[in-house]
Design an enzyme around this catalytic site. Structure first.
Site, mmCIF file in Angstrom:
data_model
loop_
_atom_site.group_PDB
_atom_site.id
_atom_site.type_symbol
_atom_site.label_atom_id
_atom_site.label_comp_id
_atom_site.label_asym_id
_atom_site.label_seq_id
_atom_site.Cartn_x
_atom_site.Cartn_y
_atom_site.Cartn_z
ATOM 1 C CD GLU A 232 0.949 0.224 3.019
ATOM 2 O OE1 GLU A 232 0.838 1.523 2.965
ATOM 3 O OE2 GLU A 232 1.810 -0.308 3.193
ATOM 4 C CD GLU B 272 7.543 1.702 -1.457
ATOM 5 O OE1 GLU B 272 8.074 1.014 -2.324
ATOM 6 O OE2 GLU B 272 7.944 3.012 -1.316
#
Lengths: 340, 340
Positions: A161, A304
């Site tokens: 994310e 991420e």
């Protein structure tokens, strides 16, 4: 999970040319993947990482070390291949899907999956972060993206994310579901100091007080104190389990999405692997609740999907040894001395 | 280590598009490899794993769960590509060198590096495991094998071993050098039970009593209670540091070789990375003495170099992110908000 495949994989592990149990967690991984894929010798051919991006209204309360404009900037960095997740995905030969589910800026790019639901969530201090309609749309984005990847034949999905402010949402979600005080699940995010952390805790307490999320209703929690990217990742996790695709979860935020998914359907944990142990204090508590032990512990705290993609090599090692090693009989190697 | 390269690599890490420090140990690895290679952006192109094999006279005391004949059988398994180390080396694209430095059986194979010094070590319960001549010959084998690999351009060497009975030697070496009672460094090896472990401890106590190895003389310890493959690995570690090639050490046995090397020359630790934490209790104590933190902790206890080769992916991830990530300036990403 497929019990026959698990039994056959377990037997195979005992016949391979090594002392029983000596490959430790690699053996457990291979056996569980056999159960997930329903075959005694599982294989991972296509790997994916899905990065959901969205902004958070709560950043207006000053909870992050970075300005909210970093969310779209980093999305563009992902799309041009310059972020940590890109480097690690190239190494792991994983396809990267970047999804705008609610970045607070207009973003267009040929490789961007454009599924923007709103220009960020609302400020959870003032009321629910998401409306019910936004919540269900975001979960649907997760279903759709996973379905497309499943259709393309993915065997393993890592989740990640991007969203400045999203450790605040993850703290609120996990504190509520684990019924812990928010301070126990509030860390330094991208790098705030202790004074700022105390402020973040106060913001979280106000958000919880304002919204009164119901710890027995995971979707209520997700709407009131969650975020669009977390809701979309919840959809990815649910859909992956439905497709029998194993999911590597990453750090604190993606794990809070997995926590919601497993609160809705506990058997989903069978499909989850914890890529790594983040430095965020709440992460450990979520993993304990899910009964997952992280594969790596490298003091990372980037998100991420980086820790999840890095752990793909461990899953591959488990499958390589399981598939490629000779048995005692094949190799003419003596087994244990008796009475030991 | 090259201080300029370390400084430049450290600066680069601070400019990459991530919160400073958020890649945790990956950042430290990239920076140390910069210091080892003497360049701010290091690269690993050729990877090697060296597996030293030898037998141990002490197996006649019944210290292992497996018969000594397993040593040559496993060497042949390595040469036909059927062992765990082969599967993991294929995954990591590492070249495998198998060296017979003292297997107690005649062995010939076109891919085997045939440097047999003796048909195994002597039984350390009755006297020194190795003569001085055997010791120096074995260390020279390590030098020669590493020199050849360095000549071929290796950038990273993992070390592994095969030798039924060699956890007994590793326990004797490490207990002596760390000046700890042998029971603190004696585990279950390939899978003995508690009763057998007590017997192994008694054998070790007799061996130490008989030989009186001098804890201030690492080569005396290596000769009296070591083994041919451990001596050869000591040579590999010394020669690798001399060639400025980083070394990934594996479990308890290869770490006991590294312990000897570092006792002879403490600066060698700059070149060492601990691949993983073995289940063997003595391993943790050796790593603490060397100041190394293991990269992986997956409950493995196989040896062969498996934990070291598996950790190659972590080193590669460190270098990929260090080399391939965009800087804040390149990617147009905002840095931290002030006063944080």
């Amino acid at each position: 999970l497929d019990k026959d495949a698990i039994q056959q994989a377990t037997q195979r592990q005992q016949q391979l040319t090594k002392p029983a149990g000596s490959l430790g967690r690699l053996e457990e991984i291979a056996i569980r993947l056999a159960g997930i894929q329903g075959t005694p010798i599982p294989k991972i051919q296509r790997r994916d990482v899905i990065v959901m991006a969205a902004d958070h209204g709560v950043t207006r309360e000053g909870v992050s070390a970075y300005p909210a404009e970093v969310t779209p900037q980093m999305v563009l960095n992902f799309l041009s291949g310059g972020a940590a997740i890109n480097a690690l995905a190239r190494q792991a030969e994983a396809a990267v899907s970047i999804v705008d589910v609610g970045v607070a800026t207009e973003l267009h790019h040929p490789q961007l999956i454009e599924r923007k639901i709103a220009l960020g969530s609302a400020n959870m201090v003032e009321g629910p972060a998401l409306t019910s309609e936004q919540l269900f749309k975001a979960i649907q984005v997760g279903f759709d993206v996973l379905d497309e990847i499943a259709h393309q034949g993915s065997d393993l999905v890592a989740i990640g994310e991007m969203g400045i402010g999203n450790t605040t949402a993850a703290s609120a979600i996990s504190a509520t579901l684990l019924q812990q005080p928010v301070e126990a699940l509030t860390g330094y995010g991208t790098g705030i100091n202790e004074q700022q952390r105390q402020h973040k805790i106060q913001v979280l307490q106000r958000a919880v007080q304002q919204n009164q999320p119901d710890p027995h209703d995971p979707l209520d929690v997700l709407a009131k104190v969650g975020g669009l990217e977390i809701a979309a990742l919840t959809g990815v996790v649910i859909a992956a389990a439905a497709h029998r695709i194993p999911v590597l979860i990453d750090g604190f935020i993606s794990s809070s999405a997995a926590l919601i998914a497993c609160a809705l359907q506990p058997r989903i944990t069978d499909y989850l692997f914890a890529g790594h142990a983040s430095v965020e204090p709440g992460h450990r508590l979520i993993l304990a609740q899910l009964g997952l032990t992280p594969l790596l512990s490298l003091d990372m705290r980037l998100g991420e999907g980086t820790g999840a993609v890095l752990a793909m090599h461990i899953l591959e090692a488990a499958l390589r040894t399981h598939r490629e090693m000779a048995t005692f009989a094949d190799a003419g190697v003596s087994e244990r001395t008796e009475n030991t």
